[in-house]
Design an enzyme around this catalytic site. Structure first.
Site, PDB file in Angstrom:
ATOM      1  N   ARG D 247      -1.989  -8.089  10.709  1.00  0.00           N
ATOM      2  CA  ARG D 247      -1.466  -6.761  10.403  1.00  0.00           C
ATOM      3  C   ARG D 247      -2.623  -5.914   9.884  1.00  0.00           C
ATOM      4  NH1 ARG D 247       1.584  -6.447   5.198  1.00  0.00           N
ATOM      5  NH2 ARG D 247      -0.247  -5.240   4.599  1.00  0.00           N
ATOM      6  N   HIS D 251       1.609  -2.464   5.081  1.00  0.00           N
ATOM      7  CA  HIS D 251       2.940  -2.940   5.449  1.00  0.00           C
ATOM      8  C   HIS D 251       3.790  -1.795   5.995  1.00  0.00           C
ATOM      9  CE1 HIS D 251       6.831  -4.824   5.371  1.00  0.00           C
ATOM     10  NE2 HIS D 251       7.276  -3.849   4.617  1.00  0.00           N
ATOM     11  N   TYR D 260      -3.969  -5.589  -2.874  1.00  0.00           N
ATOM     12  CA  TYR D 260      -3.928  -7.045  -2.648  1.00  0.00           C
ATOM     13  C   TYR D 260      -4.943  -7.579  -1.644  1.00  0.00           C
ATOM     14  CZ  TYR D 260      -0.671  -5.361   0.987  1.00  0.00           C
ATOM     15  OH  TYR D 260      -0.090  -4.694   2.027  1.00  0.00           O
TER      16      TYR D 260
HETATM   17  C1  LIG Z   1      16.172 -10.342   3.560  1.00  0.00           C
HETATM   18  C2  LIG Z   1      15.114  -9.361   3.231  1.00  0.00           C
HETATM   19  N1  LIG Z   1      14.442  -9.483   2.076  1.00  0.00           N
HETATM   20  C3  LIG Z   1      13.483  -8.605   1.735  1.00  0.00           C
HETATM   21  C4  LIG Z   1      13.153  -7.587   2.562  1.00  0.00           C
HETATM   22  C5  LIG Z   1      12.065  -6.563   2.163  1.00  0.00           C
HETATM   23  N2  LIG Z   1      10.918  -6.698   3.061  1.00  0.00           N
HETATM   24  C6  LIG Z   1      10.790  -5.889   4.137  1.00  0.00           C
HETATM   25  S1  LIG Z   1       9.528  -6.380   5.095  1.00  0.00           S
HETATM   26  C7  LIG Z   1       9.106  -7.648   4.088  1.00  0.00           C
HETATM   27  C8  LIG Z   1       7.973  -8.547   4.471  1.00  0.00           C
HETATM   28  C9  LIG Z   1       8.195  -9.154   5.829  1.00  0.00           C
HETATM   29  O1  LIG Z   1       7.121  -9.953   6.206  1.00  0.00           O
HETATM   30  P1  LIG Z   1       7.060 -10.608   7.656  1.00  0.00           P
HETATM   31  O2  LIG Z   1       8.339 -11.315   7.933  1.00  0.00           O
HETATM   32  O3  LIG Z   1       5.827 -11.404   7.725  1.00  0.00           O
HETATM   33  O4  LIG Z   1       7.017  -9.400   8.663  1.00  0.00           O
HETATM   34  P2  LIG Z   1       5.901  -8.276   8.777  1.00  0.00           P
HETATM   35  O5  LIG Z   1       6.255  -7.219   7.785  1.00  0.00           O
HETATM   36  O6  LIG Z   1       4.594  -8.908   8.528  1.00  0.00           O
HETATM   37  O7  LIG Z   1       6.029  -7.768  10.183  1.00  0.00           O
HETATM   38  C10 LIG Z   1       9.951  -7.679   2.991  1.00  0.00           C
HETATM   39  C11 LIG Z   1       9.849  -8.627   1.863  1.00  0.00           C
HETATM   40  C12 LIG Z   1      13.875  -7.487   3.761  1.00  0.00           C
HETATM   41  N3  LIG Z   1      13.649  -6.497   4.635  1.00  0.00           N
HETATM   42  N4  LIG Z   1      14.833  -8.387   4.080  1.00  0.00           N
END
Ligand SMILES: Cc1ncc(C[n+]2csc(CCOP(=O)(O)OP(=O)(O)O)c2C)c(N)n1
Ligand SMILES: Cc1ncc(C[n+]2csc(CCOP(=O)(O)OP(=O)(O)O)c2C)c(N)n1
Ligand SMILES: [Mg+2]
Ligand SMILES: [Mg+2]
Lengths: 343, 348, 343, 348
Positions: D247, D251, D260
């Site tokens: 990424r 975010h 971070y």
């Molecule tokens: C069940 C849930 N918990 C918390 C969140 C808040 N949140 C949104 S994105 C994220 C991180 C997701 O990481 P990843 O699965 O690696 O996907 P990326 O963002 O890297 O595409 C979090 C904690 C959420 N959307 N859904």
């Protein structure tokens, strides 16, 4: 604790000022900082709570200050976070977990309802659950889906939980410190749309129990909590222009509800409107209305009105101002109550 | 039957069991068998409303529970771990009272017993073990207590088990995940439940070492648990143990296994009775004689009888406890509900 | 369909009898059998639904009759079962999943609230969720922990869900067939303590919408659902001995609630008591009471009473008769309402 | 990168990509890059309230999305799969409208697009894929549609992913679990998230074959997805693909990665830009020339501009849709809420 404008109280050489103006985010951050300092068994954790300081910066700087044993990131799993809290509590800790957004409390509901709410009971009082679960709550920030939910009716229905929501920086500070000192589980619902609003925090003047009269009035009581309190205060100002003297009761504790404060206020005003963001049906407004009706049946001039979110999924940003009770809808509710005439 | 783990638990291999310990293990299994059989009878007699027998799982439960260090470890059971409770020396009247419908979590003191309240949500307490174990490592404790969490092949399908294994591995929490794979989750056989065929095999995906052990061999189970505990205690993170055993009885006294398995299938799959097998071994190795077994049987019967008397004498809990046990700090609304209940119900 | 005493209607050569006496378990089983026969897209699944026929035998014989593609066991994971239902619905099926006991709906709440309740909305109506979730519900059978829960207040608060609970074999049959024919998700709460009670099923006389007057009366309305309906009918008989003519309204639909039926009944009796097993605070009784108060404010003689479970975890068998509203507590509630005098 | 799978997908190996297809892949990646960059700018300009960039994940997304058979497969995205949407030919105004806060799930038609509504719950739709896929096999269909579910390294920690993999494997459902391991879940790096280091490695525990693929190599991703789809289509059950990528951006537009990770860490971990890398390859292999790239860039810019106009012109949805989209069969109480809302709000 970056970007704060107040003097961190515990580090001050000079006597700390008694009243400091700060945002709710700062007040919460300060409360957590003090809790960690005062209670060696307090631990804070959740998704992105550590280095990042939380997506809302509520835990900002706490890991750097108190260490990784006291403030830590978990993998991305809410049931894991809450289930882990139960075990930490059994081991004598005071967990202060965070779920990142209201809507992500749902994956943890099993642990919240069946474990956190019941372990003290199941263990006949030998395994208390002094868990303070922080939930950034309610809508109003044009966020993605599941980032604007109001779960208070669900939480308030769960035996073994206590539920509280602050509406000002002062209450945020005092209620969080109070909650984190309790031997029972408290769901701490933070009105995320208010995080950046500033207000005075009176360090010596905490009154963390029961409801709070946010504004006195004679003609009608608006009952609200969280982000709806400031909206109701706005409404009260507008109503005053028409000569209507509105009392605003900030319920604060959503379980147990301060039924006496409701009775006192509506006993005086004889009219009430409950305002909340959550959907109408089976919302906490029904409980509040019924408590009022029970205690004030003889003197009530009109049935208690509810001005709430609709029985629809919390909508996307473009429509959230249509969904969340707005000033007009609250004024209409007030009007209905004032104009009510018995047949 | 063991798999490919790299367990490291300090320098010393655990001491082999003494003859006295072996006899104690047998006596425990015998007591468990007797109590288990008795409880089924009590249900038929209307003394208790229901029971979940652990018939056939005595070796898995007694062997593992016997290895737990009650001065520092903590056990997180589900609902079928009567044998672990017995091996850990629990107040068995307090334990069995859950089946009498006296109190859901049981009437023993979980803190003193190092045995969490009985858990009816499958996989419900697996994460608790991780939290408890992580707590042991905070502040840099070494040689720490270990959490031992018991769950079934069916429970392994729950998301919480995955979250628990991942959390434990990321945090290097001292947890023994003790799976009793007894072939069944009510009517669903393991092959329709556990894709890939083994819960232990899942561990590798988290970088967790695992042991698959003959769950009907009490000594093997004891040793596996010992080495897992040593591994965890030394700060190496969690271990998964999968004890392969068989649920010889119905799921519970309300169940009718004839609907999903034949007696012939049961006989073939169950293999040798773990109790009988251990007895033959003790006899063959000269560790115990028939007089010992007869005495073990007698003691077991006496104890089961005493437990029956105990749970019957317990009587129902006072209704006021419904209210007083909810919080440490009671709330006014709950207190007024208690008052109303007392006025309306207690003199009924 | 073993152990049934009625003639399976669809197999009968002779004209089927119009009224057959059967247990609620049989009525539900028959309804599912017919749904599978009539709707090739209907599929039934859950823990032990197949060969065992469910721990309560509601799906007894259905796998043998309709095949493993139509009726199947899943692994032991409720979120999995409900999440899978969403996907099946997206693929055009009509899933009829079961969670084995009420308390085990909690692990699936995330899928129920955030997915099942919202997919139609999220997809702007292109992905309907015709899911009928069967939940053996409520207490009264001296079962282990988490086997006696009442989740209706939670479900009723969730946008996008409909909720129904039958109290008789006749309603069980008609409501289940009706629910399973809907294009929207319906939570079907089965009163497990009533599974083995027999009653007439009138095949030609289904009226599956709205509330049902279970007994007419003039002095006071008892509102109830599920297992509490028969208890309220008992209470009505006892009250009649004292000359009190009680109307019993079986609410049946808990979302949407039949507000007109409430208004009609209490408009006539002018007094109401709501009875439910769930804890008091934020229970559905509050919503019912508030709906009644809204519509009947002018004529109500007393505030609506609630006789409910307490705000405590559902207790173990020895105490469940203390927890569930019993005849005496309901009679006390009636008395309070009848004796109420304005100051 | 490593793969240890045994995939069987019928007799025929998938045909290699033609030059035209390779150019098309590049054009898609280029359009995605442009739209992604533009969307970040739109957020800064106040045109949209927020956005989650997929910078660096173009190869993983376009390569996999391009392999999907839109006549029978179905894709279950999370919230960062703009590149998959583009590769599958979605109405991109409809897709991007979610970031404009027009409608949570997006304004495209998911049924016609074969692309489920945008999902904000991480791992929320992984189980939906399993249910959909199981539905394809009911009634004995062969050569069936395949469900492709996209989730992240962070999402892999959710219990639902475990339940989904286990269900799919037990039921032999045709599901491709496509994990984009982009190194981060907001501020948490993979090593603090994924115990054992790899989501693909989890698959073996369920008896599921897996592929770990260089997620920055669009052709490798395409081929891995192709073979996984073929494997699933032939009735062999699910496959896990872990595309290792990075990424490169924050975010989301609300995030501040400086808290971070350092820019230097970013640079080192990100490796070569997948777009640039593919361009060099096409140049080296004589598949495309500079004129082609210039034209791709121009087209991408034009398209991004058109999308901006499109989402701006969309305007807010009528508030009445809050009520009318909830149910297929509207309820009276909701209708009266809609009426009250109209009276009180619409003329405000
Ligand atoms: C069940 C849930 N918990 C918390 C969140 C808040 N949140 C949104 S994105 C994220 C991180 C997701 O990481 P990843 O699965 O690696 O996907 P990326 O963002 O890297 O595409 C979090 C904690 C959420 N959307 N859904
Ligand atoms: C979360 C949850 N879902 C469903 C049940 C109902 N239930 C009780 S025991 C059981 C089967 C458990 O099988 P397994 O984990 O293998 O344990 P065993 O009964 O074999 O000891 C089920 C489905 C439950 N107790 N908890
Ligand atoms: Mg089992
Ligand atoms: Mg990621």
């Amino acid at each position: 604790m970056s970007e704060t404008t107040m003097t961190p109280v515990q580090d001050a050489e000079a006597p700390a000022p008694n009243v400091v103006t700060m945002s709710m985010q700062q007040a919460l951050n300060l409360a957590l900082d003090e809790v960690l300092g005062e209670n060696p068994k307090a631990v804070i954790f959740g998704e992105d709570c550590g280095r990042l300081g939380g997506v809302f910066r509520i835990t900002d700087g706490l890991q750097a200050k108190h260490g990784e044993d006291r403030v830590f990131d978990t993998p991305l799993a809410e049931s894991g976070i809450l289930g882990m809290s139960v075990g930490l509590a059994m081991a004598g800790f005071h967990p202060i977990p965070e779920v990142q957004f209201d809507g992500f409390a749902y994956p943890a509901i099993n642990q919240i309802v069946c474990q956190i709410g019941r372990m003290n009971y199941r263990s006949r009082g030998t395994l208390p659950m002094p868990i303070t679960l922080r939930v950034p709550s309610f809508g109003g920030i044009r966020a993605p889906e599941h980032h604007g939910e109001s779960l208070e009716a669900l939480f308030a229905h769960v035996p073994g939980l206590k539920v509280v929501s602050p509406s000002t920086p002062n209450d945020a500070y005092h209620l969080l410190k109070y909650a984190a000192g309790r031997p029972d589980p408290v769901i701490f619902m933070e009105p995320k749309s208010r995080y950046w609003q500033k207000g005075p925090v009176e360090f010596a003047a905490g009154n963390p129990t029961g409801a709070r009269v946010a504004k006195e009035g004679r003609h009608l009581t608006l009952v609200a909590w969280g982000a709806m309190v400031s909206r109701c205060l706005q409404v009260a100002e507008l109503a005053a222009e028409d000569g209507i003297d509105v009392e605003v009761l900030d319920l604060r504790w959503l379980k147990p509800i301060d039924a006496e404060a409701l009775a006192r206020s509506v006993g005086k005003t004889r009219r009430a409107v409950v305002v909340h963001e959550a959907p109408l049906t089976s919302g906490l407004g029904a409980e509040v209305a019924q408590l009022i009706t029970q205690s004030c049946f003889d003197t009530l001039k009109a049935p208690v009105e509810r001005v709430t979110g609709f029985d629809v999924p919390y909508p996307s940003g473009d429509l959230e101002d249509e969904y969340i009770p707005n000033i007009d809808r609250i004024l209409f509710g007030i009007q209905r109550v004032l104009e009510y005439r018995r047949d | 039957m063991t798999t490919h783990p790299v367990l490291s638990g300090g320098d010393v291999a655990p001491a082999p069991l003494t003859h006295e310990q072996l006899r104690e293990l047998y006596a425990l299994m015998s007591a468990v068998r007797r109590l288990d059989t008795a409880a089924v009878a009590w249900q038929r007699q209307g003394i208790i409303p229901g029971y979940a027998p652990e018939l056939g799982q005595e070796a898995a439960q007694v062997g593992s529970g016997y290895a737990v260090d009650r001065t520092r470890d903590f056990v997180f059971p589900t609902y079928r771990e009567m044998g672990v409770a017995k091996a850990m020396g629990l107040d068995m009247v307090g334990y069995m009272s859950t089946h009498k419908a006296t109190w859901h979590g049981g009437m023993y003191n979980p803190l003193e017993s190092r045995f969490a309240p009985i858990q009816a949500v499958v996989a419900g307490s697996v994460l608790h073990a991780v939290g408890w174990a992580h707590g042991q490592t905070l502040g840099g404790h070494t040689d720490s207590g270990v959490a031992v969490t018991y769950f079934g092949d069916g429970a392994s399908s729950q998301g919480d088990v995955h979250e628990a294994m991942n959390f434990a591995a990321v945090m290097k929490a001292p947890v023994v995940f003790f799976v009793q794979n007894n072939g069944w989750a009510i009517s669903v056989p393991t092959e329709r439940q556990v894709a890939g065929g083994s819960v232990a095999a899942r561990a590798a995906g988290y970088g967790i070492p695992s042991l698959q052990v003959d769950g009907n061999d009490v000594v093997a189970v004891y040793q596996a648990t010992q080495s897992a505990l040593a591994h965890c205690r030394s700060g190496n993170g969690p271990v998964v143990i999968e004890a392969m055993t068989y649920r010889r009885g119905p799921h519970s006294t309300a169940d009718d296994p004839g609907r999903y398995r034949t007696l012939e299938e049961e006989r073939l799959a169950a293999g040798e009775d773990p109790l009988e097998r251990f007895k033959q071994r003790l006899l063959a190795e000269g560790v115990a004689d028939e007089a010992f077994f007869a005495e073990a049987q007698r003691a077991a019967e006496e104890e089961a009888e005493a437990i029956r008397t105990g749970i019957e004498e317990l009587g129902p809990r006072p209704g006021a406890e419904m209210f007083s046990m909810v919080f440490q700090e009671p709330t006014p609304d709950l207190q007024s509900q208690a008052t109303a209940w007392r006025e309306e119900s207690e003199h009924v």
